[in-house]
Every structure is written in structure tokens, then in C-alpha cells.
Scaffold this motif. Sequence first.
Motif, PDB file in Angstrom:
ATOM      1  N   ALA A 106       0.860  -1.293   0.058  1.00 22.67           N
ATOM      2  CA  ALA A 106       0.246  -0.126   0.080  1.00 22.67           C
ATOM      3  C   ALA A 106       0.966   1.119   0.177  1.00 22.67           C
ATOM      4  CB  ALA A 106      -0.924   0.033   1.064  1.00 22.67           C
ATOM      5  N   ASP A 107       2.017   1.259   0.806  1.00 22.64           N
ATOM      6  CA  ASP A 107       3.143   2.338   0.542  1.00 22.64           C
ATOM      7  C   ASP A 107       3.829   2.317  -0.829  1.00 22.64           C
ATOM      8  OD1 ASP A 107       2.548   2.893   3.186  1.00 22.64           O
ATOM      9  OD2 ASP A 107       4.322   1.634   3.976  1.00 22.64           O
ATOM     10  N   GLY A 108       3.724   1.562  -1.670  1.00 27.60           N
ATOM     11  CA  GLY A 108       4.104   1.523  -2.901  1.00 27.60           C
ATOM     12  C   GLY A 108       5.437   1.002  -3.029  1.00 27.60           C
ATOM     13  N   ASP A 109       5.993   0.275  -2.069  1.00 27.41           N
ATOM     14  CA  ASP A 109       7.254  -0.364  -1.955  1.00 27.41           C
ATOM     15  C   ASP A 109       7.330  -1.677  -1.435  1.00 27.41           C
ATOM     16  OD1 ASP A 109       9.870  -0.947  -1.795  1.00 27.41           O
ATOM     17  OD2 ASP A 109      10.354   0.695  -0.191  1.00 27.41           O
ATOM     18  N   LEU A 110       6.660  -2.657  -2.295  1.00 25.14           N
ATOM     19  CA  LEU A 110       6.627  -4.003  -1.750  1.00 25.14           C
ATOM     20  C   LEU A 110       8.050  -4.660  -1.903  1.00 25.14           C
ATOM     21  CD1 LEU A 110       5.318  -6.415  -0.390  1.00 25.14           C
ATOM     22  CD2 LEU A 110       4.232  -7.089  -2.720  1.00 25.14           C
ATOM     23  N   GLU A 284       1.106  -9.187  -6.797  1.00 22.58           N
ATOM     24  CA  GLU A 284       1.342  -7.771  -6.829  1.00 22.58           C
ATOM     25  C   GLU A 284       2.247  -7.527  -8.065  1.00 22.58           C
ATOM     26  OE1 GLU A 284       0.609  -4.820  -4.802  1.00 22.58           O
ATOM     27  OE2 GLU A 284      -1.201  -5.923  -4.442  1.00 22.58           O
ATOM     28  N   ARG A 285       3.362  -8.619  -8.274  1.00 22.34           N
ATOM     29  CA  ARG A 285       4.264  -8.416  -9.388  1.00 22.34           C
ATOM     30  C   ARG A 285       3.593  -9.033 -10.582  1.00 22.34           C
ATOM     31  NH1 ARG A 285       9.851  -9.481  -5.956  1.00 22.34           N
ATOM     32  NH2 ARG A 285       9.526  -7.794  -4.658  1.00 22.34           N
ATOM     33  N   GLY A 286       2.240  -9.320 -10.704  1.00 19.60           N
ATOM     34  CA  GLY A 286       1.880  -9.415 -11.971  1.00 19.60           C
ATOM     35  C   GLY A 286       1.453 -10.806 -12.479  1.00 19.60           C
ATOM     36  N   LEU A 287       1.386 -11.682 -11.423  1.00 19.57           N
ATOM     37  CA  LEU A 287       1.086 -13.251 -11.796  1.00 19.57           C
ATOM     38  C   LEU A 287      -0.496 -13.123 -11.877  1.00 19.57           C
ATOM     39  CD1 LEU A 287       1.757 -16.222 -11.188  1.00 19.57           C
ATOM     40  CD2 LEU A 287       0.492 -15.862  -9.034  1.00 19.57           C
TER      41      LEU A 287
END
Lengths: 289, 289
Positions: A106-110, A284-287
Amino acid sequence: MSPTDSAVEPPPGRTVVQNAQLALLLEVTGTPKPGNVDRAHDYDDLRFEHFMAGGVGARRGLELAADGERLGRAFERAVAGMSQQRAGNTQFGALLVLVPMVRAAADGDLSGSHAGDLAEATTVADAADFYRAFEHVDVAVDDPPEGMDALDVRRGADAVPAVEQQSVTLYDVMVDSAEVDGIAREWSGEFARSFDAAERLLDRDGPVPDRTARIFLELLAEEPDTFVATQHDRETAERATERAATALAGDADPWALANEFVAAEVNPGTTADLTAAALFVALERGLEI
Amino acid sequence: MSPTDSAVEPPPGRTVVQNAQLALLLEVTGTPKPGNVDRAHDYDDLRFEHFMAGGVGARRGLELAADGERLGRAFERAVAGMSQQRAGNTQFGALLVLVPMVRAAADGDLSGSHAGDLAEATTVADAADFYRAFEHVDVAVDDPPEGMDALDVRRGADAVPAVEQQSVTLYDVMVDSAEVDGIAREWSGEFARSFDAAERLLDRDGPVPDRTARIFLELLAEEPDTFVATQHDRETAERATERAATALAGDADPWALANEFVAAEVNPGTTADLTAAALFVALERGLEI
């Protein structure tokens, strides 16, 4: 008629919270995950439908994590919501590992370093929330170290005064448990295994439940499951890890292993929790599903 | 230490929206539901994991329904969210029957008469939303009646000007389709079968997925599935209904029937949609998981 009459708003992408909820559901969908409830396996008193209800109920707590609520509080509320089905604990450990990751996303930095910073920044209030979460479900845990009875998580909310008096943060709790608990090890180690497994999920081909089952087996073959060690003993956990390695090498059928583990009630729950965390990062990374 | 330090907020009960989402997930969990994707059955291009993602994605639209948004708009958003997985349509019909029921439950009156009143009160704007929903997924539907080409749902948003010009409400669309579509029949008939099936779900014992599979078979044995009639023909639908009755009578194994239907691509989707609606009503009325 104006030209906008037939306009259609594009479909929304999945939010961070939706990806976390979907990760919980996909973890239990992947089969065979030897010893765990999954799409094809139940225990008598812990069945697939309890995980469906748990995943639905956990969502409010996941939302709190995304919205900036205290991580301990978000976790306690996620567990409270999860507990609203007859089996009690379904995915306690998965929620524990997901909550800081949801906030990081949610912070934009997973990333492992940001999720690790969030874990390190937890406070005494987060620790008190964590202890309160044990009021909602029974979780198998080891005896506390000698002289630490006051901080036994099994005391639940009754331990909160001791937690506050001794100024124990949630991160402290995790660091202290890292040796005996695979989730605590993630918290104190920048969630290394979860992120690593996520990349392997993304690199593979085929239906996601099949990749999920494979990653589960790999994680189990790499390290003894701490939940099995707690429920049985260290030897049983090590034997399960050896059996998983045998299946990975093609020398045992994972489906037969699943029957063997279920019959012996060897339930590598921590490995399943890490699998859920890996699914979240991968989504989150597109799976694609 | 104040006495509130160890206080724990009670777990939250499931909300109306959570029960609707859980109903979607439990429908696909119940097995065997001959011819449908369920916990133990997939089609090559329509698999269990697509239903998990669809159920997660549909939630925002269900929330809109509970929050008082126009029913057509809530439905269109639910379908848009559901569509965010590779298989396209998973539970279009289930969402269509759920949306007025979710609103009725949020109003505090989940009865056939109130849900029926809400259906009857839909407007031209709701109908336009309904047509827009077809932009998000491919849904198998029959040719429109003669002279009705302008209102063919397969035209999607392109039909909206004609819908507006002819002042067709969503309820009108449903009444016109009631003969050929089992969901439209629920809309125009106070959701009678859904409520009736819910009571039977509540009356039975045993794990909810087993009850779900049984209710599915009963509904299929009672009336030919209109989705099968559309995809194949009326005769195929009638034969499927006869086979379901045979299984119910104990003269055929439902698991064998499932294999038979999947092989023939006989997919009683409307019956599954009604099963989801029945699960929602039963959950609202206290069905325990």
C-alpha cells in the motif's frame, strides 16, 4: 443521445487488499500440499469451507493494514474476522506474515527491506494487539523459554500488562521466536523466503494452483516446518522435510505423500503460510490467474 | 495499568456483503455439482482458481448494492470486477440474482416480496447498466425474439441508445426473458426458487458443501437448466434434468454423472447461480460454516 451514453467504465484492477485475500484463497486451492487442507484434502474438523469463510472474514483486518492502522491492530482484527467459522484457526500465520507486506504494498514499496523496516518499527501497542489475537483462536505454540511465563502467548490478553511493563515490541516478540517459528523468522529477516518463493512462482508456467503446490513442496524440502516441530517434534519435522525432498526428486508421489501426512496428522502449516505470502507478492508483481 | 488494557473487542459478525462473497465461494466449493466447475472439477479454460479470483473481484459491486447504488450499476461493477481473470465469465448469473437480494438484506428485509419490489422498481438506467455489463465478459445467450435485434444483449453498450429510446427498464428485460432464462424468472417471480432452496439448505445436516451439492441436484431435477438449453438445446436440458432425478433417486452416482456432464460439456450454470443465491439467503438466516 450524447456520445457518452454507451460509455463503459473499464474494469478495476485488483487492489492490494484483494490480492491479499486472493492469496489466502489460492494457497488453499493449490493441491497436493501434503499434510495441509487444500482443494482435495480435508481434516475432519478443519475443512476447505472453513478456509473460504476465514478468507472472507479476514478482509477487514487486511483493509486496516492497507489503510495505515497499527499493524498489530490490523492483524488482531484480521484474525478476529477469520475466526468466524467453526474450525477456529485457519490462516493465523499467513495473516501474520501478510499484514506488514500489505502495508508495504500500500506504501508503493513491496520490498523485503521496506517490509522489514515496517516490522522493526512495531511498538509495544502492536505486541499487545498480537497477544489479544490469541483470544480469538487456539494456536499451537511451544512453551515459552524459562522465566518467560508472563509473556506466554497462550495467556492471550492476560499477558498484556506484562508486555507493557516490560516494554516488549511486536518486533521483539518476533526476534525472540525466530529460532522456533518460521513466520517470526520472516519478520526478523526481511521476509526473505516469501520474496524468493514469489519469484519462483512468477518464473514457472502452468495453472497457478499447480505452481503453488510445487512451491509448497520446495519450501518444505528446504527447511523443516516449525508448526510440525511444535505439534509433534523436531524429528517429525525433519522427516517431513526429507519426504518432501524425495517427492521433489521424483522418488515419491506427492499425492501419496499427502495421504501419508494427513493420516499422521503432519500438517506443515508454516510452509503453507509462507506459500500464501509468496502468492501475494507474486500477484502484486503481475502473476495472472 | 487500567482495567481496559487487556480488553479485546469481540470478533465482527459477517456483513451482508461478506455473506454474498462467501456464497459465491461456497457455491463452487460444493461437489459434485454435475457439469459445473467445483472443488473437484475443472474445464480446460474455466477452472476453480478463476472462480476464486472472480469472487474476490466481484466484491466492490456487491458493496455498491448494499450501499444503495443503482442495482444495474452495482451489477455492472460486480461483473467488471469478476472479469479480472483469464477465463472471463465465472458467475455472471449468480451476481445478477444476488444484487437485488444483497440490497434487500442491507435494507433489513431479505424477503421475496421486498427483493421482488426492488426488482420491479429498476429503471431504464439500470437496463443500460445491464447492457454495459456484457462488455466485460462473453455470456452465452439466445437470439433475441424477432424484431428485437436492437435490444440484443450481445450488442452490449451499443444497445444502450435503443434501450433508452424504447424506455426499457431492467425489470422489463427480465420479464421478457423469463421464459428462456432461469435468472430472469427469479427476478420476475420474487426469487421463489432461491428462497425455497435456502430453507432446504438450512433444514439439512452435514457439511455445507455436501448440502450445496444436494440442493444443486434437486434444483436441476426440478427444472431444466436454461443455460444448458441455450448452449445446447431444450432436449439436452431436459435429459440433464432426468439424469439428475435419477441420481437423486439413488439410481445413478452423482460423481459418475459429473464426469458424464463434463465430457459432454453440459454445464448447468443457471442451476449453479440459483444455488449461490440460496447459499446467500441461508447464510443471512444463520447457516453456520
